[in-house]
Write an enzyme that holds these catalytic residues in place. Structure first.
Site, PDB file in Angstrom:
ATOM      1  N   ARG A   1     -31.809 -36.524  -1.743  1.00 37.60           N
ATOM      2  CA  ARG A   1     -31.874 -35.810  -2.984  1.00 37.60           C
ATOM      3  C   ARG A   1     -30.965 -36.539  -3.997  1.00 37.60           C
ATOM      4  O   ARG A   1     -29.852 -36.604  -3.902  1.00 37.60           O
ATOM      5  CB  ARG A   1     -31.091 -34.415  -3.134  1.00 37.60           C
ATOM      6  CG  ARG A   1     -31.325 -33.395  -4.343  1.00 37.60           C
ATOM      7  CD  ARG A   1     -32.509 -33.320  -4.993  1.00 37.60           C
ATOM      8  NE  ARG A   1     -33.448 -32.414  -4.055  1.00 37.60           N
ATOM      9  CZ  ARG A   1     -33.252 -31.079  -4.006  1.00 37.60           C
ATOM     10  NH1 ARG A   1     -32.751 -30.408  -4.917  1.00 37.60           N
ATOM     11  NH2 ARG A   1     -34.245 -30.367  -3.162  1.00 37.60           N
ATOM     12  N   LEU A   2     -31.774 -37.090  -5.266  1.00 33.35           N
ATOM     13  CA  LEU A   2     -31.175 -37.727  -6.104  1.00 33.35           C
ATOM     14  C   LEU A   2     -29.814 -37.055  -6.642  1.00 33.35           C
ATOM     15  O   LEU A   2     -29.677 -35.901  -6.685  1.00 33.35           O
ATOM     16  CB  LEU A   2     -31.978 -37.643  -7.459  1.00 33.35           C
ATOM     17  CG  LEU A   2     -31.730 -38.551  -8.709  1.00 33.35           C
ATOM     18  CD1 LEU A   2     -31.753 -39.960  -8.389  1.00 33.35           C
ATOM     19  CD2 LEU A   2     -32.466 -38.281  -9.914  1.00 33.35           C
ATOM     20  N   HIS A   3     -28.895 -37.842  -6.830  1.00 32.97           N
ATOM     21  CA  HIS A   3     -27.594 -37.401  -7.177  1.00 32.97           C
ATOM     22  C   HIS A   3     -26.684 -38.346  -8.211  1.00 32.97           C
ATOM     23  O   HIS A   3     -26.836 -39.497  -7.965  1.00 32.97           O
ATOM     24  CB  HIS A   3     -26.569 -36.709  -6.042  1.00 32.97           C
ATOM     25  CG  HIS A   3     -26.254 -37.937  -5.003  1.00 32.97           C
ATOM     26  ND1 HIS A   3     -27.290 -38.281  -4.214  1.00 32.97           N
ATOM     27  CD2 HIS A   3     -25.244 -38.627  -4.765  1.00 32.97           C
ATOM     28  CE1 HIS A   3     -26.860 -39.135  -3.342  1.00 32.97           C
ATOM     29  NE2 HIS A   3     -25.544 -39.279  -3.633  1.00 32.97           N
ATOM     30  N   LEU A   4     -26.208 -37.635  -9.341  1.00 27.72           N
ATOM     31  CA  LEU A   4     -25.489 -38.580 -10.222  1.00 27.72           C
ATOM     32  C   LEU A   4     -23.930 -38.355  -9.915  1.00 27.72           C
ATOM     33  O   LEU A   4     -23.481 -37.484  -9.787  1.00 27.72           O
ATOM     34  CB  LEU A   4     -25.688 -38.247 -11.729  1.00 27.72           C
ATOM     35  CG  LEU A   4     -24.967 -38.669 -12.851  1.00 27.72           C
ATOM     36  CD1 LEU A   4     -24.775 -40.321 -12.766  1.00 27.72           C
ATOM     37  CD2 LEU A   4     -25.195 -38.079 -14.087  1.00 27.72           C
TER      38      LEU A   4
END
Length: 199
Positions: free
Chosen positions: A114-117
């Site tokens: 899951r993409l995470h910044l």
DNA sequence: GTTCTAGAAC
DNA sequence: GTTCTAGAAC
């Protein structure tokens, strides 16, 4: 005695697996539902505290949309990534972060699904920061700047990803203080040194 | 991603 | 002998 210990451990493993949806790399999916970690959330994204913060302030901004990683991001996600950036910017401006400096970026190769910044304060002062890999993942170009990622997506319709060779090179970068030209001999040496830069 | 630990480095 | 790093985890 040792048999009992083994049973205890495997029961623990089973509990962990349930929470992590079968594998550690899915840990963020359960973390974003953990009330103790959630900082804010809305219909588009969830902001959590990193479970193993690598600085005094370390947040993750995670979209609800099931985007596996940076590799799955295309121009259709531009508005979402800009929004994540804006939420991050707003977060850094909250009163408790006064006089703090933050970095915002994506790991070129993330371990967790899951993409995470990452939104992380630049003190890098944390007991969870233990290894050279930890250090280099936030202090080299392995951390892709959020603003640049957004700009690339806007201008070229895609993100400039790093080759696995370049990622490896970034991880193998010799230790160096991120605030001065000090070259530490070891991680404990570096962790001691960065205290000098704390306000 | 973390934990654990063998053996390298000191 | 102790500290530290780096690779396995079935």
């Amino acid at each position: 005695m040792s048999g009992k210990r083994k049973n205890f451990d495997s029961e623990n493993d089973d509990l962990k697996k349930m929470k992590t949806n079968g594998h550690w790399s899915n840990g963020l999916l359960s973390a974003m539902e953990d009330p103790e970690l959630i900082v804010q959330s809305n219909s588009k994204l969830v902001v959590i505290q990193d479970k193993f913060p690598k600085a005094e302030f370390h947040y993750l901004i995670i979209p609800r949309e099931d985007i596996h990683s940076l590799k799955a991001v295309d121009k259709s996600h531009l508005e979402l990534l800009k929004y994540m950036h804006n939420i991050g910017e707003r977060l850094t401006q909250e009163p408790r972060h006064q006089s703090r400096t933050f970095k915002m970026g994506y790991h070129a190769e993330a371990s967790m699904t899951r993409l995470h910044l990452h939104v992380i304060s630049d003190d890098m002062n944390s007991p969870c920061l233990k290894t050279k890999k930890h250090w280099n993942s936030f202090t080299t170009h392995f951390l892709l700047d959020s603003k640049e990622v957004c700009e690339n997506l806007e201008k070229y319709g895609k993100i400039k990803l790093l080759s696995s060779e370049y990622c490896k090179k970034m991880m193998d970068t010799p230790l160096k203080c991120h605030k001065c030209d000090y070259i530490p001999k070891t991680m404990p040496d570096l962790k001691k040194h960065i205290m000098k830069h704390l306000k």
